[in-house]
Scaffold this active site. Structure first.
Site, PDB file in Angstrom:
ATOM      1  N   ARG A 215      44.422 -22.565  97.774  1.00 31.44           N
ATOM      2  CA  ARG A 215      45.642 -22.117  98.657  1.00 31.44           C
ATOM      3  C   ARG A 215      44.371 -21.004  99.555  1.00 31.44           C
ATOM      4  NH1 ARG A 215      47.318 -19.272  93.481  1.00 31.44           N
ATOM      5  NH2 ARG A 215      45.340 -17.655  93.465  1.00 31.44           N
ATOM      6  N   PHE A 231      57.101 -25.917  94.650  1.00 32.51           N
ATOM      7  CA  PHE A 231      56.590 -25.535  93.551  1.00 32.51           C
ATOM      8  C   PHE A 231      56.042 -24.204  94.060  1.00 32.51           C
ATOM      9  CE2 PHE A 231      57.358 -29.734  92.886  1.00 32.51           C
ATOM     10  CZ  PHE A 231      57.827 -30.054  91.230  1.00 32.51           C
ATOM     11  N   ASP A 253      61.460 -23.307  95.276  1.00 31.42           N
ATOM     12  CA  ASP A 253      61.103 -23.373  93.617  1.00 31.42           C
ATOM     13  C   ASP A 253      61.754 -22.624  92.798  1.00 31.42           C
ATOM     14  OD1 ASP A 253      58.568 -21.833  92.026  1.00 31.42           O
ATOM     15  OD2 ASP A 253      59.871 -21.844  90.725  1.00 31.42           O
ATOM     16  N   SER A 254      62.729 -23.195  91.318  1.00 32.52           N
ATOM     17  CA  SER A 254      64.241 -23.333  90.968  1.00 32.52           C
ATOM     18  C   SER A 254      64.045 -22.172  90.567  1.00 32.52           C
ATOM     19  CB  SER A 254      63.455 -23.972  90.163  1.00 32.52           C
ATOM     20  OG  SER A 254      62.630 -24.264  88.554  1.00 32.52           O
ATOM     21  N   ASN A 283      65.741 -27.249  92.679  1.00 34.10           N
ATOM     22  CA  ASN A 283      64.771 -28.174  91.967  1.00 34.10           C
ATOM     23  C   ASN A 283      64.300 -28.749  92.645  1.00 34.10           C
ATOM     24  OD1 ASN A 283      64.137 -30.444  90.119  1.00 34.10           O
ATOM     25  ND2 ASN A 283      65.220 -29.967  88.667  1.00 34.10           N
ATOM     26  N   ASP A 304      52.440 -28.637  94.088  1.00 36.32           N
ATOM     27  CA  ASP A 304      52.273 -27.558  93.091  1.00 36.32           C
ATOM     28  C   ASP A 304      52.600 -27.758  91.347  1.00 36.32           C
ATOM     29  OD1 ASP A 304      49.589 -26.863  91.765  1.00 36.32           O
ATOM     30  OD2 ASP A 304      50.342 -24.564  92.419  1.00 36.32           O
ATOM     31  N   CYS A 344      48.055 -29.919  87.264  1.00 34.68           N
ATOM     32  CA  CYS A 344      47.621 -29.023  85.887  1.00 34.68           C
ATOM     33  C   CYS A 344      47.963 -29.616  84.420  1.00 34.68           C
ATOM     34  CB  CYS A 344      47.726 -27.971  86.372  1.00 34.68           C
ATOM     35  SG  CYS A 344      49.410 -27.780  85.500  1.00 34.68           S
TER      36      CYS A 344
HETATM   37  N1  SAH Z   1      51.131 -22.992  93.654  1.00 34.50           N
HETATM   38  C1  SAH Z   1      51.572 -21.549  92.645  1.00 34.50           C
HETATM   39  C2  SAH Z   1      51.542 -21.669  91.653  1.00 34.50           C
HETATM   40  C3  SAH Z   1      52.723 -22.996  90.543  1.00 34.50           C
HETATM   41  S1  SAH Z   1      53.337 -22.987  89.117  1.00 34.50           S
HETATM   42  C4  SAH Z   1      50.625 -20.806  93.008  1.00 34.50           C
HETATM   43  O1  SAH Z   1      49.807 -20.852  93.618  1.00 34.50           O
HETATM   44  O2  SAH Z   1      51.092 -19.600  92.888  1.00 34.50           O
HETATM   45  C5  SAH Z   1      54.829 -24.290  88.960  1.00 34.50           C
HETATM   46  C6  SAH Z   1      55.827 -23.465  89.460  1.00 34.50           C
HETATM   47  O3  SAH Z   1      57.112 -24.322  89.371  1.00 34.50           O
HETATM   48  C7  SAH Z   1      56.851 -22.476  88.841  1.00 34.50           C
HETATM   49  O4  SAH Z   1      56.899 -21.127  89.489  1.00 34.50           O
HETATM   50  C8  SAH Z   1      58.359 -22.794  88.650  1.00 34.50           C
HETATM   51  O5  SAH Z   1      59.397 -21.386  87.958  1.00 34.50           O
HETATM   52  C9  SAH Z   1      58.222 -24.396  89.413  1.00 34.50           C
HETATM   53  N2  SAH Z   1      59.485 -25.262  88.964  1.00 34.50           N
HETATM   54  C10 SAH Z   1      59.368 -25.778  88.057  1.00 34.50           C
HETATM   55  N3  SAH Z   1      59.463 -27.454  87.937  1.00 34.50           N
HETATM   56  C11 SAH Z   1      60.653 -27.143  88.937  1.00 34.50           C
HETATM   57  C12 SAH Z   1      60.739 -28.107  89.783  1.00 34.50           C
HETATM   58  N4  SAH Z   1      61.708 -29.087  88.894  1.00 34.50           N
HETATM   59  N5  SAH Z   1      61.379 -27.454  90.493  1.00 34.50           N
HETATM   60  C13 SAH Z   1      61.647 -26.154  91.662  1.00 34.50           C
HETATM   61  N6  SAH Z   1      60.320 -25.874  90.807  1.00 34.50           N
HETATM   62  C14 SAH Z   1      60.262 -26.241  89.757  1.00 34.50           C
END
Ligand code: SAH
Length: 400
Positions: A215, A231, A253-254, A283, A304, A344
């Site tokens: 970050r 995400f 984010d979803s 999504n 991510d 991850c």
């Molecule tokens: N980058 C973030 C952590 C990401 S965790 C940070 O630094 O804090 C992954 C995220 O993806 C979660 O918030 C989850 O809600 C989201 N997620 C999972 N599948 C998804 C999808 N298909 N579309 C959008 N968001 C999604």
């Protein structure tokens, strides 16, 4: 109880790998309860290690100590936990961080134990522990006592609700183990940005501490750029991008609750230009296609995603998902743009991840080069004897 290994299976212990798989065990002699400490014995009867017995798991035992003479008791956890905390104290880059991983399971010699510390503006520390093996579960009280001693924390909350507990025959457990709920939400500061951490309902222990350095890197890259953060969870990357001078940050984010927290986090940082941020509940797979349809381009894209492959068994399906999201990410990049892309998934190694991303670039028709390899922060170390601990990998890629 003694677990007697098949001939030759002592080698992984000599390399100090902490897991004993069911297939490596010839006989289980004696009686024990799940989580009890057992002796690991080679085929000739020599005691090699002491381990926690997990009769329901394919990882049948997790080694506490490679010293067969070391007693596993409260004092053992005091020593190991104090050592884990001291390891962080010895790294200046970690000092002053509001959120810090104190115990990173196997990589700190404490299989099944995770502990994260969240420090608020008044210097009150809340430690969140997650116990994922039956051995760790058994030593809950000793672990809590050792954490209080090593950190002087105000409160400890347990978030043992990870799915992996099922493999150990354990039910989810959450609740206060020391102290009680704070009056106000916990707010930490990460490299100058204030972030609320929902330790009760947030992901993991509430926050993705492992991405802290990445970050910060984004912040250094963001000036003058239009950023798409896919995400985004509670907006960690998004807020650092704003702090770094991004002209616009679109975050996807979803999860609506995650986006609500993200917007609240932005409000906690009045110095950031809020009108440059927008939050999209969608999504990512669909949203990237919608952005294609309206031909939107970005100078910097962060991908991510969640763990698509928890183990090697899921690698193939996961590879397709990583390919899709990276391919559509590449297509949304403006000329000269940067892609910060992560996996991850423990089940996807760095070589495979790089291959997937290379295939995605090719199919997107972009020529691109890796300018940096990325990994988890220093409070998420990887024990050299336990390469499985390296779950987070990333690439910073520049396209033509
Ligand atoms: N980058 C973030 C952590 C990401 S965790 C940070 O630094 O804090 C992954 C995220 O993806 C979660 O918030 C989850 O809600 C989201 N997620 C999972 N599948 C998804 C999808 N298909 N579309 C959008 N968001 C999604």
């Amino acid at each position: 109880m003694k677990l007697v290994l098949e001939r030759g299976k002592e080698r992984s212990i000599q390399r100090r790998h902490p897991w004993i798989f069911a297939a490596s065990i010839k006989t289980e002699d004696g009686r024990a309860r799940p989580g009890d400490t057992v002796e690991i014995v080679d085929a000739t009867g020599i005691v090699l290690a002491r381990a926690a017995w997990s009769p329901e798991s394919q990882i049948r035992a997790r080694i506490w100590s490679f010293d067969p003479g070391e007693t596993i008791d409260d004092a053992f956890f005091k020593r190991r936990i104090a050592a884990a905390v001291a390891r962080r104290d010895a790294l200046p880059e970690l000092s002053g961080q509001g959120g810090l991983r104190l115990i990173h399971a196997e990589s700190d010699g404490l299989p099944g134990i995770i502990a994260d510390r969240y420090r608020d503006a008044d210097n009150n520390d809340t430690v969140v522990v997650q116990l994922t093996s039956v051995g760790a579960d058994k030593w809950r009280r000793a672990i809590v006592g050792a954490l209080i001693k090593a950190t002087g924390c105000t409160r400890i909350y347990e978030r043992s609700d990870a799915d992996v507990r099922k493999l150990e025959g354990l039910e989810p457990v959450s609740g206060w183990l020391h102290g009680s709920a704070p009056d106000a939400p916990i707010v930490i500061e990460e490299n100058g940005v204030r972030m609320e951490v929902d330790i009760v309902a947030g992901h993991k222990t509430g926050f993705y501490l492992d991405q802290r350095d990445n970050r910060l890197l984004l912040r250094h890259l963001a000036a003058g750029r239009r950023v798409l953060n896919c995400f985004c969870y509670t907006g960690g990357f998004s807020l650092q991008a704003l702090a770094g001078g991004a002209t616009q940050v679109v975050s996807v984010d979803s999860s609506q609750p995650a986006l609500d927290t993200a917007a609240a986090n932005l409000a906690l940082n009045p110095a950031l230009e809020a009108d440059r941020a927008s939050w999209v509940c969608a999504n990512v797979f669909d949203e990237l296609r919608r952005l294609r349809d309206v031909d939107e381009r970005f100078d910097l894209i962060v991908l991510d995603p969640p763990k698509f492959a928890p183990s090697v068994r899921h690698a193939e399906t996961a590879a397709r998902a990583y390919k899709d999201v990276n391919l559509n990410g590449f297509k949304r990049l403006a000329p000269g743009g940067l892609l910060m892309t992560y996996s991850c998934s423990g089940g996807i190694g760095i070589d495979l991840f790089q291959k997937i991303v290379a295939g995605a670039a090719q199919d997107a028709g972009r020529s691109a080069r890796i300018v940096r390899r990325l990994q988890g922060a220093a409070d998420h170390p990887v024990d050299l004897a336990f390469p499985e601990g390296e779950y987070l990998k990333g690439l910073l890629i520049q396209v033509d």
